[in-house]
Enzyme design. Structure first.
Site, PDB file in Angstrom:
ATOM      1  N   ARG A 252     -12.619   2.818  24.717  1.00  0.00           N
ATOM      2  CA  ARG A 252     -13.661   1.836  24.442  1.00  0.00           C
ATOM      3  C   ARG A 252     -12.928   0.529  24.185  1.00  0.00           C
ATOM      4  NH1 ARG A 252     -15.032  -1.704  19.896  1.00  0.00           N
ATOM      5  NH2 ARG A 252     -17.268  -1.952  19.855  1.00  0.00           N
ATOM      6  N   LEU A 253     -13.180  -0.464  25.008  1.00  0.00           N
ATOM      7  CA  LEU A 253     -12.470  -1.736  24.968  1.00  0.00           C
ATOM      8  C   LEU A 253     -13.254  -2.718  24.101  1.00  0.00           C
ATOM      9  CD1 LEU A 253     -11.772  -1.932  28.813  1.00  0.00           C
ATOM     10  CD2 LEU A 253     -10.290  -0.929  27.050  1.00  0.00           C
ATOM     11  N   ASP A 254     -12.685  -3.070  22.964  1.00  0.00           N
ATOM     12  CA  ASP A 254     -13.395  -3.887  21.985  1.00  0.00           C
ATOM     13  C   ASP A 254     -13.630  -5.312  22.485  1.00  0.00           C
ATOM     14  OD1 ASP A 254     -14.332  -4.402  19.166  1.00  0.00           O
ATOM     15  OD2 ASP A 254     -12.661  -5.812  19.239  1.00  0.00           O
ATOM     16  N   ALA A 255     -14.865  -5.774  22.347  1.00  0.00           N
ATOM     17  CA  ALA A 255     -15.251  -7.176  22.544  1.00  0.00           C
ATOM     18  C   ALA A 255     -14.529  -7.850  23.713  1.00  0.00           C
ATOM     19  CB  ALA A 255     -15.011  -7.962  21.257  1.00  0.00           C
ATOM     20  N   VAL A 256     -14.755  -7.352  24.897  1.00  0.00           N
ATOM     21  CA  VAL A 256     -14.041  -7.887  26.063  1.00  0.00           C
ATOM     22  C   VAL A 256     -14.454  -9.321  26.379  1.00  0.00           C
ATOM     23  CG1 VAL A 256     -13.691  -5.593  27.046  1.00  0.00           C
ATOM     24  CG2 VAL A 256     -15.700  -6.932  27.719  1.00  0.00           C
ATOM     25  N   GLU A 291     -17.071  -2.959  25.381  1.00  0.00           N
ATOM     26  CA  GLU A 291     -18.042  -3.565  24.479  1.00  0.00           C
ATOM     27  C   GLU A 291     -18.153  -5.031  24.866  1.00  0.00           C
ATOM     28  OE1 GLU A 291     -18.931  -4.993  19.943  1.00  0.00           O
ATOM     29  OE2 GLU A 291     -16.894  -4.783  20.689  1.00  0.00           O
ATOM     30  N   ASP A 317     -28.923  -4.474  23.200  1.00  0.00           N
ATOM     31  CA  ASP A 317     -30.355  -4.742  23.272  1.00  0.00           C
ATOM     32  C   ASP A 317     -31.167  -3.490  22.968  1.00  0.00           C
ATOM     33  OD1 ASP A 317     -29.670  -7.294  23.957  1.00  0.00           O
ATOM     34  OD2 ASP A 317     -30.803  -7.349  25.831  1.00  0.00           O
ATOM     35  N   HIS A 319     -30.302  -1.047  20.908  1.00  0.00           N
ATOM     36  CA  HIS A 319     -30.290  -0.893  19.453  1.00  0.00           C
ATOM     37  C   HIS A 319     -31.282  -1.840  18.794  1.00  0.00           C
ATOM     38  CE1 HIS A 319     -29.115  -2.374  15.459  1.00  0.00           C
ATOM     39  NE2 HIS A 319     -28.924  -1.094  15.205  1.00  0.00           N
ATOM     40  N   ILE A 389     -24.364  -1.022  11.292  1.00  0.00           N
ATOM     41  CA  ILE A 389     -24.474  -0.606   9.896  1.00  0.00           C
ATOM     42  C   ILE A 389     -23.495  -1.408   9.047  1.00  0.00           C
ATOM     43  CG2 ILE A 389     -24.245   1.306   8.267  1.00  0.00           C
ATOM     44  CD1 ILE A 389     -24.828   3.206  10.592  1.00  0.00           C
TER      45      ILE A 389
END
Length: 588
Positions: A252-256, A291, A317, A319, A389
């Site tokens: 999972r690639l954070d904040a691309v 992401e 969207d 969520h 959360i």
């Protein structure tokens, strides 16, 4: 691209004029290094032979403090101390593992430090049967790379190649992956390549890893400036390490969206190309999940169609639409999702903001999904996750605000919806423990800056600053640990039963994993939401009063705790309740 063969103590350091290798232990000392034309340094003297491990670091120019290896695999004393090289003796037991594909799968996101009381990889292994029983296919770990302090979400990492020592280090990680594979679970590792943490980042002393400018979290990584090829190689080798050395199945690639790259071939596309080649070589699926808050499927469009070729991306969207529909909360970025039709649009079209005006961003946002050609599984969705959360003022979960039927409806929409569902640890039993943002920075000034930054961050959401938990308070971390004693009683057992039933149905009913957007259609009647999945109906009453709708002859396959009633083709749904309906089964 084939990476040149490097020795374990070679280091890329084009900035210093002199580099010396510090070796701790018997036969160690300070060894001179020789510089190559490519900026890589190699020890000029032989190192101690026949040892199981060495602690080492680098002296750069006249700096008397040794710095850890940028590619260190272990930091036993923390991110400021010497690195450790050790011979790998681990014997893998997953030779028969053939991988786990993303289409049709259920992801379970967890944070190692709070998943169990011990907060280690080995203790997490003891809970894998729970995930198997739940119907999980892929276990996603929040970042485990080395960071400053003892506990952290992981997004402040500075040792991208090292596994955090408090979690158990590299061999514990191997044991975890091995145990997952033995139980049929794939592993997704969350990785951060868009910024480095605020303490322990010594990369700029070695070379131009960073460039001018900043994103939300820190300085920009140099993907397109001077010597960027080696920085890109650094990231691509990190990707390869997780797949090849640690046997993970997906990243999972954070904040691309924070990866600023003007190169002819974007780093993400290059990553997709190399991952596909490695997947072919290893003969098992290797998956890249981005992401991104851009709402643009360029990321997952196949390269043949002009995209980057990643496998999937998050869709926040979904969520937001589910959260607003069930909770009624409309502050901040939730405001645009107030009409129940927003949920219908997301389920049918993939994004709500697909070129529409975003009041939170104060501009048009997103681009349409090519629903005629893109499969629905390329969008990963959740009704709760660590961000939604943990980035609340108190780290409060949906369970604090919704009743049991509403929580079951959230599960129903997620697990029976058209996208790849992701669950967040504890949601399946309505965990009462929060999941707050926590840090353990050793520098007091950094801890204060982090706490102040949280208050400023929440200003636009309209939350009370007095409710924002201090991330540096050890109690904030302690209270975020799951309480596994909750599962067997009260509402926790009720909600867990709903998740178990939905997990089984998802595996039994092919309609629930049909990847065609064309198989999904939604209607809204007042506060009653209906989603058709081929010949199945998902019905959720988001209102505070009972509702009735015509459904024809139907069989109830799942109902939330309050139950529903089908008579003479009419479905009666209590307030906050929901159901999954199928055609009446007849036998000849």
């Amino acid at each position: 691209m084939t990476t040149p063969s490097r020795g374990p103590f070679d280091v890329w350091a084009p900035r210093p004029q002199r580099v010396r290798l510090v070796v701790d232990g018997d036969g160690g000392g300070v060894l001179e290094m020789q510089r190559g034309e490519d900026g890589w340094w190699t020890p000029a003297e032989p190192l101690p032979a026949a040892v199981d491990h060495l602690d080492y670091g680098y002296l750069l120019d006249d700096d008397p403090a040794p710095r850890p290896d940028p590619r260190s695999r272990r930091q036993p004393g923390g991110v400021h101390e010497l690195s450790r090289w050790e011979r790998t003796t681990y014997e893998w037991g997953d030779a028969g593992w053939t991988g786990r594909q993303l289409p049709g799968s259920v992801i379970y996101e967890l944070h190692i430090g709070t998943f169990t009381p011990a907060g280690t990889l080995d203790s997490a292994v003891e809970r894998l049967d729970h995930l198997v029983d739940l119907g999980v296919d892929l276990v996603e770990l929040l970042p485990v790379n080395a960071f400053n302090g003892t506990h952290n979400w992981g997004y402040d990492g500075v040792g991208w190649f090292a596994v955090h020592e408090q979690y158990g280090g590299p061999d514990a990680y191997r044991r975890f992956v091995d145990a997952c594979h033995a139980k049929g679970l794939g592993v997704v590792q969350d990785v951060v390549h868009n910024h480095l943490g605020p303490s322990g980042n010594y990369l700029p002393l070695f070379g131009p890893y960073l460039k001018a400018g900043r994103n939300t979290w820190g300085d920009l990584v140099n993907l397109d400036g001077e010597d960027a090829a080696e920085v890109r190689r650094y990231i691509l080798d990190n990707v390869r390490m997780w797949f090849e050395d640690y046997h993970v199945d997906a990243l999972r690639l954070d904040a691309v969206h924070a990866l600023q790259d003007t190169s002819q071939v974007h780093l993400l596309e290059e990553m997709a190309v190399e991952t596909a080649a490695l997947s072919a070589h290893l003969r098992r699926p290797l998956t890249l999940i981005a992401e991104s808050d851009l709402n643009d499927t360029l990321l997952v469009r196949p390269r043949e169609a002009g995209g980057y070729g990643l496998d999937a991306q998050w869709s926040d969207d979904f969520h937001h639409a589910v959260h607003v529909a069930l909770s009624g909360e409309t502050t901040g970025y939730y405001a645009d999702f107030e009409p129940l039709e927003a949920l219908a649009k997301v389920c049918e079209k993939g994004f709500f903001h697909d070129g529409t005006f975003s009041s939170f961003r104060e501009r048009d946002h997103g681009a349409p999904v090519d629903t005629a050609h893109m499969p629905t599984w390329r969008l990963v969705v959740a009704n709760q996750n660590h961000d939604q959360i943990g980035n609340r003022a108190r780290g409060d979960r949906l369970a604090e605000h919704l009743d049991d039927d509403q929580l079951a409806c959230a599960a129903l929409l997620t697990l029976a919806g058209p996208f790849t569902p992701m669950l967040f640890m504890g949601e399946e039993w309505a965990a009462s423990t929060p999941f707050a943002f926590f840090t353990s920075h050793l520098e007091p000034e950094l801890g204060k800056a982090t706490a102040d930054g949280r208050i400023a961050e929440f200003e636009k959401m309209g939350w009370d600053p007095d409710e924002v938990l201090d991330p540096q308070d050890p109690e904030t971390f302690r209270r975020s640990k799951l309480d596994w004693d909750e599962l067997s009683g009260g509402r926790h057992a009720v909600v867990l039963g709903c998740y178990h039933r939905l997990g089984r149905l998802r595996r039994e009913l092919p309609q629930l994993t049909d990847p065609a957007f064309g198989s999904v259609s939604c209607t809204v009647e007042g506060r009653l939401f209906t989603m058709r999945r081929d010949d199945l109906l998902v019905v959720v009453n988001t209102g505070d009063t009972a509702a009735t709708t015509e459904v024809g002859e139907r069989e109830v396959l799942f109902e939330t705790p309050a139950g529903v009633d089908v008579r003479d083709g009419a479905l009666s749904v209590p307030a906050h309740a929901g159901a999954l309906l199928g055609p009446v089964t007849t036998f000849s």
